[in-house]
Design an enzyme around this catalytic site. Structure first.
Site, PDB file in Angstrom:
ATOM      1  N   HIS A  28       0.836  -1.201   0.000  1.00 28.11           N
ATOM      2  CA  HIS A  28       0.000   0.000   0.000  1.00 28.11           C
ATOM      3  C   HIS A  28       0.868   1.247   0.000  1.00 28.11           C
ATOM      4  O   HIS A  28       1.352   1.695   1.043  1.00 28.11           O
ATOM      5  CB  HIS A  28      -0.914  -0.012   1.238  1.00 28.11           C
ATOM      6  N   HIS A  53       1.535   5.211  -2.505  1.00 29.58           N
ATOM      7  CA  HIS A  53       0.919   6.180  -3.417  1.00 29.58           C
ATOM      8  C   HIS A  53       2.032   6.881  -4.197  1.00 29.58           C
ATOM      9  O   HIS A  53       2.410   8.010  -3.886  1.00 29.58           O
ATOM     10  CB  HIS A  53       0.092   7.197  -2.642  1.00 29.58           C
ATOM     11  N   LYS A  55       1.493  10.534  -5.721  1.00 29.47           N
ATOM     12  CA  LYS A  55       1.514  11.715  -4.860  1.00 29.47           C
ATOM     13  C   LYS A  55       2.895  12.005  -4.268  1.00 29.47           C
ATOM     14  O   LYS A  55       3.121  13.089  -3.732  1.00 29.47           O
ATOM     15  CB  LYS A  55       0.528  11.528  -3.695  1.00 29.47           C
ATOM     16  N   HIS A  60      -9.774   1.588   0.402  1.00 30.70           N
ATOM     17  CA  HIS A  60      -9.475   2.517   1.485  1.00 30.70           C
ATOM     18  C   HIS A  60     -10.784   2.673   2.259  1.00 30.70           C
ATOM     19  O   HIS A  60     -11.759   3.224   1.729  1.00 30.70           O
ATOM     20  CB  HIS A  60      -9.054   3.883   0.940  1.00 30.70           C
ATOM     21  N   GLU A  89     -11.398   5.510   7.049  1.00 32.20           N
ATOM     22  CA  GLU A  89     -10.146   6.182   7.398  1.00 32.20           C
ATOM     23  C   GLU A  89     -10.440   7.427   8.236  1.00 32.20           C
ATOM     24  O   GLU A  89     -10.211   8.561   7.829  1.00 32.20           O
ATOM     25  CB  GLU A  89      -9.373   6.554   6.134  1.00 32.20           C
ATOM     26  N   ASP A 146       2.173   3.436   2.870  1.00 24.88           N
ATOM     27  CA  ASP A 146       1.153   4.441   2.579  1.00 24.88           C
ATOM     28  C   ASP A 146       1.820   5.650   1.923  1.00 24.88           C
ATOM     29  O   ASP A 146       2.613   5.509   1.010  1.00 24.88           O
ATOM     30  CB  ASP A 146       0.391   4.796   3.852  1.00 24.88           C
ATOM     31  N   ASN A 147       1.517   6.841   2.389  1.00 31.51           N
ATOM     32  CA  ASN A 147       2.038   8.049   1.758  1.00 31.51           C
ATOM     33  C   ASN A 147       3.466   8.327   2.211  1.00 31.51           C
ATOM     34  O   ASN A 147       3.820   8.092   3.363  1.00 31.51           O
ATOM     35  CB  ASN A 147       1.154   9.241   2.099  1.00 31.51           C
TER      36      ASN A 147
END
Length: 396
Positions: A54, A56, A59, A202, A205, A302-303
């Site tokens: 997971h 991104h 971004k 997702h 959240e 994640d991010n």
């Protein structure tokens, strides 16, 4: 600790993830040909390479462009949407390649990147990352998952799903307190069945107990007999729901066969935020309880360095350290959450055994606890019997 003694393709005196004692590992022509108990010690700690299920990449490395710190999930969404309007192919390629290079250097072999997808046509990021997936195959094998708000996916899914299928991707949706939730979740499963797609949500959240999208996803997974094909990411609201109710939800989830991805970085950073106050609610999904129920639990980056989370370096080991601390995890017992479990979910096997590729990570440490405790412990990444050079990339 000194580097392991290497004679004729043998690393000696290794502490090996999941095995007691110390081991000698012999490799030849890129594969492990022998794993034998060792009479020596001090060779370092070895574990399989990592699987980050997971992230991104679309971004990533945009944190310096953000006008201010996001104090909530939806504030971050708004800021990132404004920045996305400025993305070019060159910009996307440069940032995503930087992420892949860092992940590779830190020991990640498999990655699933979610890609924001609004409307019917594939976004430029989907095309860029599809091209990069081909270029990086064999170093970091990259799988793409579309990420569309649930209402938009219901409206445009018959355009989105065929492209995702044709390019070997996963169908994804953002689910959070939507109206007519059960009906819309059912429509997403209809698309998955029609086009033969796995699903990655997702979901929930936030730290409002009224968020119960995961309940609807579990029910639909069970009804469609889609065990092993539905992954739920985040699940923050489970951290604030009644414990007995959560236990029942997780039991149903295990029976249905869903997986759960926990994201300790961005969730801890965004949940319960506010200016000048210390957060009380961290939004960490119940890892222990999910694992006890029998749900495969994975931990993801994640991010990375964007409006959702301005830190990180695609180092899943560092994310694991954060999960161990925040989740009070026994560090020996959860290594599969960053390697074997997500690899299986992506259809791969990263296990270390005789006959397997000689691809692994060796820490200059006596075991996982030692490696977690010393952030500057040496790390070697081996791929097919070759030690990779240390990463020399520029700052992004």
């Amino acid at each position: 600790m000194n580097a392991p003694e290497i004679r004729g393709g043998t690393l000696t005196g290794l502490s090996l993830a999941g095995r007691d004692g110390t081991w000698d590992l012999t490799h030849q022509d890129g594969r492990i040909v022998a794993l034998r108990p060792s009479p020596t010690t001090g060779g370092g700690f070895v574990m399989p390479r990592l699987a980050d299920v997971h992230v991104h990449l679309d971004k990533t490395f945009t944190a310096d462009r953000m006008p201010h710190r996001a104090l909530s999930l939806f504030a971050a969404i708004e800021m990132m949407a404004a920045d996305a309007a400025t993305w070019t192919v060159d910009d996307l390629t440069r940032r995503a390649e930087a992420g892949l290079a860092r992940a590779h250097a830190h020991g990640t072999a498999l990655m699933r990147s979610h890609v924001d997808w609004h409307g019917k046509e594939p976004p430029p990021a989907w095309r860029v990352l599809s091209d990069l997936a081909g270029q990086w195959q064999g170093r970091v094998d990259l799988q793409l998952a579309s990420l569309t708000p649930l209402d938009d996916l219901v409206e445009n899914g018959t355009s989105v799903a065929p492209t995702v299928r044709d390019e070997g991707g996963v169908l994804g949706a953002f689910v959070y307190r939507n109206e007519d939730l059960g009906e819309k979740i059912g429509a997403v499963f209809d698309l998955a069945e029609k086009y033969g797609l796995d699903l990655d949500f997702h979901v929930d959240e936030g730290v409002e107990p009224e968020a119960r999208g995961i309940d609807a996803i579990i029910a639909e997974t069970a009804r469609r007999s889609m065990a092993g094909h539905v992954l739920c990411g985040h699940g923050c609201a489970l951290s604030v729901r009644d414990p007995e109710e959560v236990r029942r939800v997780l039991d149903r989830g295990a029976e249905a066969g869903i997986g759960l991805t926990v994201l300790p970085g961005a969730n801890s950073y965004l949940q319960d935020g506010g200016p000048g106050r210390t957060p009380r609610l961290r939004g960490l999904a119940p890892l222990h309880e999910a694992g006890t129920a029998g749900i495969p639990v994975m931990i993801g980056s994640d991010n990375v360095r964007d409006g959702f989370y301005p830190y990180g370096d695609y180092d899943l080991w560092d994310v694991y350290r954060l999960a161990v601390l925040n989740g009070h995890l026994p560090h020996h017992d959860w290594l599969d959450a960053i390697s074997a479990a997500p690899a299986r979910w992506m259809g791969r096997d990263l296990g270390l055994r005789e006959g397997a590729p000689a691809s692994f990570i060796r820490f200059d440490a006596s075991g996982p606890g030692d490696a977690l405790s010393r952030t500057r412990a040496g790390r070697e990444v081996w791929q097919n019997g070759r030690r990779l050079p240390e990463f020399q990339g520029d700052e992004t």
